[in-house]
Design an enzyme around this catalytic site. Sequence first.
Site, mmCIF file in Angstrom:
data_model
loop_
_atom_site.group_PDB
_atom_site.id
_atom_site.type_symbol
_atom_site.label_atom_id
_atom_site.label_comp_id
_atom_site.label_asym_id
_atom_site.label_seq_id
_atom_site.Cartn_x
_atom_site.Cartn_y
_atom_site.Cartn_z
ATOM 1 N N GLN A 81 -82.404 3.731 2.375
ATOM 2 C CA GLN A 81 -81.054 3.776 1.789
ATOM 3 C C GLN A 81 -80.674 2.428 1.206
ATOM 4 O OE1 GLN A 81 -79.052 6.457 1.195
ATOM 5 N NE2 GLN A 81 -80.995 7.373 1.802
ATOM 6 N N HIS A 106 -81.247 1.472 -2.436
ATOM 7 C CA HIS A 106 -80.521 2.137 -3.518
ATOM 8 C C HIS A 106 -79.589 1.193 -4.260
ATOM 9 C CE1 HIS A 106 -81.326 6.351 -3.953
ATOM 10 N NE2 HIS A 106 -81.341 6.550 -2.662
ATOM 11 N N GLU A 113 -72.975 10.173 5.177
ATOM 12 C CA GLU A 113 -73.583 11.034 4.168
ATOM 13 C C GLU A 113 -74.878 11.646 4.726
ATOM 14 O OE1 GLU A 113 -75.110 8.758 0.917
ATOM 15 O OE2 GLU A 113 -75.274 10.482 -0.432
ATOM 16 N N HIS A 114 -75.752 10.787 5.267
ATOM 17 C CA HIS A 114 -77.020 11.217 5.861
ATOM 18 C C HIS A 114 -77.059 10.807 7.327
ATOM 19 C CE1 HIS A 114 -78.119 10.113 1.584
ATOM 20 N NE2 HIS A 114 -78.544 11.354 1.617
ATOM 21 N N ASP A 160 -84.180 13.861 -0.063
ATOM 22 C CA ASP A 160 -83.859 13.360 -1.403
ATOM 23 C C ASP A 160 -84.651 14.092 -2.475
ATOM 24 O OD1 ASP A 160 -81.996 11.472 -0.726
ATOM 25 O OD2 ASP A 160 -83.462 9.840 -0.522
ATOM 26 N N HIS A 202 -38.594 38.920 -8.087
ATOM 27 C CA HIS A 202 -39.755 39.305 -7.276
ATOM 28 C C HIS A 202 -39.456 40.615 -6.544
ATOM 29 C CE1 HIS A 202 -41.182 35.254 -8.017
ATOM 30 N NE2 HIS A 202 -42.266 35.458 -7.315
#
Lengths: 431, 431
Positions: free
Chosen positions: B260, B263, B328-329, B362, B421
């Site tokens: 990670q 990235h 996230e992961h 991924d 209505h």
Amino acid sequence: MAIRLSTSATGFAADFSALLSSKREASADVDTAVRDIIEDVKQRGDAALLDYTRRFDRLEAESLADLTVTAEEIEEAVKKVAPRTLDALKLARDRIASHHARQMPADDRYTDPLGVELGSRWTAIEAVGLYVPGGTASYPSSVLMNAVPAGVAGVSRMVMCVPSPDGALNPLVLAAAHLAGVTEIYRIGGAQAVAALAFGTETIRPVSKIVGPGNAYVAAAKRRVFGTVGIDMIAGPSEILVVADGANDPDWIAADLLSQAEHDTSAQSILITDDAGFAEAVEKAVERQLKTLPRADVAGPSWADFGAVITVASMDEAPALVDAIAPEHLELAVEDPEALFARIRNVGAVFLGRHTPEAIGDYVGGSNHVLPTARSARFSSGLSVLDFVKRTSILRCNAENLRALGPAAIALAEAEGLAAHGRSVAIRLNL
Amino acid sequence: MAIRLSTSATGFAADFSALLSSKREASADVDTAVRDIIEDVKQRGDAALLDYTRRFDRLEAESLADLTVTAEEIEEAVKKVAPRTLDALKLARDRIASHHARQMPADDRYTDPLGVELGSRWTAIEAVGLYVPGGTASYPSSVLMNAVPAGVAGVSRMVMCVPSPDGALNPLVLAAAHLAGVTEIYRIGGAQAVAALAFGTETIRPVSKIVGPGNAYVAAAKRRVFGTVGIDMIAGPSEILVVADGANDPDWIAADLLSQAEHDTSAQSILITDDAGFAEAVEKAVERQLKTLPRADVAGPSWADFGAVITVASMDEAPALVDAIAPEHLELAVEDPEALFARIRNVGAVFLGRHTPEAIGDYVGGSNHVLPTARSARFSSGLSVLDFVKRTSILRCNAENLRALGPAAIALAEAEGLAAHGRSVAIRLNL
């Protein structure tokens, strides 16, 4: 008088395009004010909430405890509601609950041919904030439409914020909250309520998502806190599109068109029909009914400014027009509504046949009345249980199937220049 | 060196809270520039696209035709891709397709005890725009992760926009688009691409939703056009949280943390372990692996600035920490990952056991790698087929069950002061 269009007229395409792009919302520029309010609530917490409530709602309070609705107040409010109304709220609550229970997504867990385990698991959002407007737009039905699906989804903490201008709080709103199982309620409104829900204060613990309608300040605040918390859609003025053939009672269809028009001077009611005589009869019925309508001062301008009657040469032309309009509400008051509906894709909620006025869906049908407006039915859906849950995707390899999948992952990691990605796989394969 | 925390240390709560609220993203103030670009594309259409492409991508074009990727170009690109990589892309495509096919929601149609017909019907969004970044962040795997689910959902028109700075276009991206069935591709990037997709130009017909990652300009543009079209989430820097016991190989876990970190210098890798000795071994392994990592200039700062190692007294403490981080992961490299996972709710994607490095997900796992970042797993989910479909709710009454439901609807309409209505129901009941 609403605008009249005919698909056979020259210039229809341009007129229809103008109708689609008509701006119905004057978006007040409140963003700077909202930014400051949010920042202040983040900094000063409860003290800021007390200040804004004093200033905007003319409500004096010593502490947040004074702005917290007690169990006794809720009980008192329920007692004030007429039994007939309370029964109607209960019926609505039960029908909304049973319809929404069917929306709960199922977990999925499976093993693929390689032996890899995959899956999806759904869990409820832990805490949700429900915004409820004060004053005349304080609708108990909206409380049910937002809170009941949250409860069905399994949200364990529902926090309601509702302003009480000059101390006034609609007992029906408290009764609806009570019926939906909401117990944590604060007399706080506007951007300050949204800020408190998103960031928390000394008294109010933050939530993870905020739903519910509100004015321009509330909408701007929701946009600003989006990311810190989730939000529901930002709803625009209500819309109805009625597709009706000449076999309908013009008075019924006129009543349906007016039921949206009375919401807001920016609401929009459109009729599509293949019968020019019927179109005229509906227009006359609208004018006639407006004379006795309590909210004619709202419905009249809405119909005059944004209403439209479109005559088509044949109902075959209707689906393309409906999909372009992508209405929030669609009534299909025709002989075979299912056949017509099968040819239509962009619509928030459909009401089939001559005996399904849209207002049934607003209250007791069971489906949700929080629906995509302003053509957003092209890409979004009404509120549902899905808005209160989130999904975790699941992956599980063992040594063997990692050997099967690994080389492809390494190849792609290499192709993308991400060596550490490749290494995290290769190291487990002794490559 | 990553930060070290221990749940047994005094001051842990404050340190952990600081970790949670650490800002990892410097949000460049590009909003004014983006507003102007969007307005210009709305006004001048193709001509504006040509101008911005000339200015930002240094690419001369006479007309949009010159910026349209041809079938021949795609074919050429596919030929340029190494067979091993193409096979890996195909495997990924097929696995993504079969996993996402399981996500397609089922229509629901039923009759309730009163005889009222209700239901939900799902339809695909008609046209979707796929944004793909240019340059080094131009990942073929992301093309698959966005386009394949759209295709599975039944989106009939997929439009890809990808900038080609100085004319350079990654052949892998075109190959991935080809494998995913995308045929309409423009060499346009940035806010101008988002504007073209949202509002259309003479050449590019507008879409209803825009998905895909992008830089600050793209993100700001997506926020701005939201409402006119749907958008996916605005993703932040990537994150991984690894929960690992002392029985793991420290090198495997270090590789995962670095996968990670490589990235983005703003990416975040966190380890939670109940074994202080193992924590130290992992930290050493990270430092050792950094020495030979091609992207050490990215992964090093990410680990030093945002990495964290949290030691817990017992794995029983992990679920609460995980839910607060809402990663996230999440890798659960422990003896019984299922038991631990059952106690956790806020996570985008989970990777179970010691043989499931996140990088598998991924690329070729089959689940989606577009996942909620920055704690938004508390309220949102990864990209799925659901992002490419929308739901219409269905209601159908007949004369008889309208009589049963009508009075409650009228009671609520009265209580809310919405007479039209009530009238739309009453008029059908001769009330």
